[in-house]
Design a protein around this motif. Structure first.
Motif, PDB file in Angstrom:
ATOM      1  N   UNK A 170      -4.418   6.841  -1.549  1.00 18.74           N
ATOM      2  CA  UNK A 170      -3.928   5.528  -1.128  1.00 18.74           C
ATOM      3  C   UNK A 170      -4.151   4.524  -2.253  1.00 18.74           C
ATOM      4  N   UNK A 171      -3.082   3.804  -2.611  1.00 18.56           N
ATOM      5  CA  UNK A 171      -3.160   2.913  -3.756  1.00 18.56           C
ATOM      6  C   UNK A 171      -2.460   1.590  -3.474  1.00 18.56           C
ATOM      7  N   UNK A 172      -2.876   0.598  -4.234  1.00 18.62           N
ATOM      8  CA  UNK A 172      -2.201  -0.687  -4.206  1.00 18.62           C
ATOM      9  C   UNK A 172      -1.077  -0.651  -5.232  1.00 18.62           C
ATOM     10  N   UNK A 173       0.098  -1.106  -4.838  1.00 15.44           N
ATOM     11  CA  UNK A 173       1.239  -1.107  -5.740  1.00 15.44           C
ATOM     12  C   UNK A 173       1.944  -2.450  -5.727  1.00 15.44           C
ATOM     13  N   UNK A 174       2.868  -2.598  -6.662  1.00 15.81           N
ATOM     14  CA  UNK A 174       3.674  -3.822  -6.772  1.00 15.81           C
ATOM     15  C   UNK A 174       5.148  -3.436  -6.775  1.00 15.81           C
ATOM     16  N   UNK A 175       5.912  -4.038  -5.903  1.00 18.24           N
ATOM     17  CA  UNK A 175       7.335  -3.747  -5.814  1.00 18.24           C
ATOM     18  C   UNK A 175       8.048  -4.315  -7.043  1.00 18.24           C
ATOM     19  N   UNK A 176       8.795  -3.445  -7.735  1.00 11.81           N
ATOM     20  CA  UNK A 176       9.604  -3.878  -8.871  1.00 11.81           C
ATOM     21  C   UNK A 176      11.053  -4.080  -8.470  1.00 11.81           C
ATOM     22  N   UNK A 191       0.865  -1.178   0.000  1.00 13.45           N
ATOM     23  CA  UNK A 191       0.000   0.000   0.000  1.00 13.45           C
ATOM     24  C   UNK A 191       0.902   1.228   0.000  1.00 13.45           C
ATOM     25  N   UNK A 192       0.702   2.100  -0.980  1.00 12.47           N
ATOM     26  CA  UNK A 192       1.524   3.304  -1.095  1.00 12.47           C
ATOM     27  C   UNK A 192       0.633   4.535  -1.022  1.00 12.47           C
ATOM     28  N   UNK A 198      -7.386  -7.254   3.779  1.00 17.61           N
ATOM     29  CA  UNK A 198      -8.372  -6.169   3.672  1.00 17.61           C
ATOM     30  C   UNK A 198      -8.039  -5.233   2.515  1.00 17.61           C
ATOM     31  N   UNK A 199      -6.743  -4.962   2.325  1.00 21.54           N
ATOM     32  CA  UNK A 199      -6.326  -4.086   1.223  1.00 21.54           C
ATOM     33  C   UNK A 199      -6.625  -4.732  -0.125  1.00 21.54           C
ATOM     34  N   UNK A 200      -6.342  -6.012  -0.237  1.00 22.84           N
ATOM     35  CA  UNK A 200      -6.605  -6.713  -1.499  1.00 22.84           C
ATOM     36  C   UNK A 200      -8.103  -6.779  -1.783  1.00 22.84           C
ATOM     37  N   UNK A 201      -8.906  -6.960  -0.720  1.00 20.12           N
ATOM     38  CA  UNK A 201     -10.357  -6.979  -0.896  1.00 20.12           C
ATOM     39  C   UNK A 201     -10.864  -5.603  -1.332  1.00 20.12           C
ATOM     40  N   UNK A 221     -10.202  -5.173  -4.982  1.00 18.40           N
ATOM     41  CA  UNK A 221     -11.175  -5.924  -5.794  1.00 18.40           C
ATOM     42  C   UNK A 221     -12.517  -5.213  -5.839  1.00 18.40           C
ATOM     43  N   UNK A 222     -12.924  -4.620  -4.723  1.00 18.07           N
ATOM     44  CA  UNK A 222     -14.192  -3.869  -4.718  1.00 18.07           C
ATOM     45  C   UNK A 222     -14.096  -2.666  -5.652  1.00 18.07           C
ATOM     46  N   UNK A 223     -12.956  -1.992  -5.619  1.00 16.95           N
ATOM     47  CA  UNK A 223     -12.775  -0.853  -6.514  1.00 16.95           C
ATOM     48  C   UNK A 223     -12.859  -1.266  -7.966  1.00 16.95           C
ATOM     49  N   UNK A 224     -12.244  -2.390  -8.306  1.00 16.91           N
ATOM     50  CA  UNK A 224     -12.294  -2.883  -9.684  1.00 16.91           C
ATOM     51  C   UNK A 224     -13.724  -3.213 -10.089  1.00 16.91           C
ATOM     52  N   UNK A 225     -14.499  -3.763  -9.178  1.00 17.39           N
ATOM     53  CA  UNK A 225     -15.885  -4.118  -9.496  1.00 17.39           C
ATOM     54  C   UNK A 225     -16.766  -2.885  -9.688  1.00 17.39           C
TER      55      UNK A 225
END
Length: 212
Positions: A44-50, A37-38, A74-77, A80-84
């Motif tokens: 606030x956003x979900x990120x992926x470490x490169x 989470x960044x 909870x962050x991943x859920x 997913x809610x945001x994507x839906x």
């Protein structure tokens, strides 16, 4: 509070990449591919470490951009809610923009709900002639959300701007304006055929691949 080496993190619908400080006391052992989470200037956003860290380099520790924690269930859920919500929110946001009145030249391309369900990034094409603060207030009033506008660049169908003219002539493929790069015309004799050097022009860094 001290800052550890910055992680390179990919985030957002369009694949932003930024360097984020990690507080050593957080206990985060970031590894490539880890979801985190960044906090960005968007929210606030979900990120992926490169890249877990960059030796000798640290991101600015101003608090506006940072890795807060490893992403939990909870962050991943929430992601997913945001994507839906995207399809429904796109239609609602477009309706708000359409009803904003004349003088608004914005085409809505996509929407991106963030981890905070009250914040949505609007990916738009064009520019708003009016006050964006008033437009944000309209979204808050009608949809009870905060919006962040993110421009997706110029209209690709628009005619490209003509290349700058050069009084000295040139190949048209570089920025030296000296000519003689081998891609369209021969070098002019004398000093005018060089990129500010005393030797004859033999190509430059930005058009060397075009030399023949």
């Amino acid at each position: 509070m001290g800052e550890g080496p910055g992680c390179l993190v990919r985030y957002g619908l369009t694949g932003h990449v930024g360097r984020f400080p990690v507080d050593p006391s957080s206990g985060l052992g970031a590894a490539r591919g880890q979801a985190v989470v960044v906090r960005t200037d968007r929210g606030l956003e979900l990120g992926e470490v490169l890249v877990p860290s960059a030796a000798g380099a640290e991101a600015p520790g101003d608090g506006s951009h940072r890795v807060l924690r490893a992403a939990g269930p909870d962050d991943l859920a929430a992601a997913r809610r945001g994507e839906s919500l995207r399809a429904e929110r796109f239609a609602a946001c477009r309706e708000v923009l359409d009803g904003a009145g004349p003088g608004l030249d914005l085409e809505l391309l996509d929407v991106e709900p963030l981890l905070d369900p009250e914040t949505t990034v609007l990916h738009v094409l064009g520019v708003a002639a009016g006050d964006l603060a008033l437009l944000r207030a309209r979204f808050r009033s009608l949809m009870d959300i905060d919006v962040v506008f993110e421009s997706c660049g110029a209209d690709p169908l628009a005619a490209p701007a003509p290349p700058p003219s050069s009084s000295r002539g040139g190949c048209g493929d570089c920025d030296c304006g000296a000519g003689g790069c081998g891609s369209s015309r021969k070098a002019e004799p004398g000093p005018a055929a060089s990129c500010g050097t005393a030797t004859a022009h033999a190509g430059c860094a930005s058009c060397g691949l075009h030399r023949r």
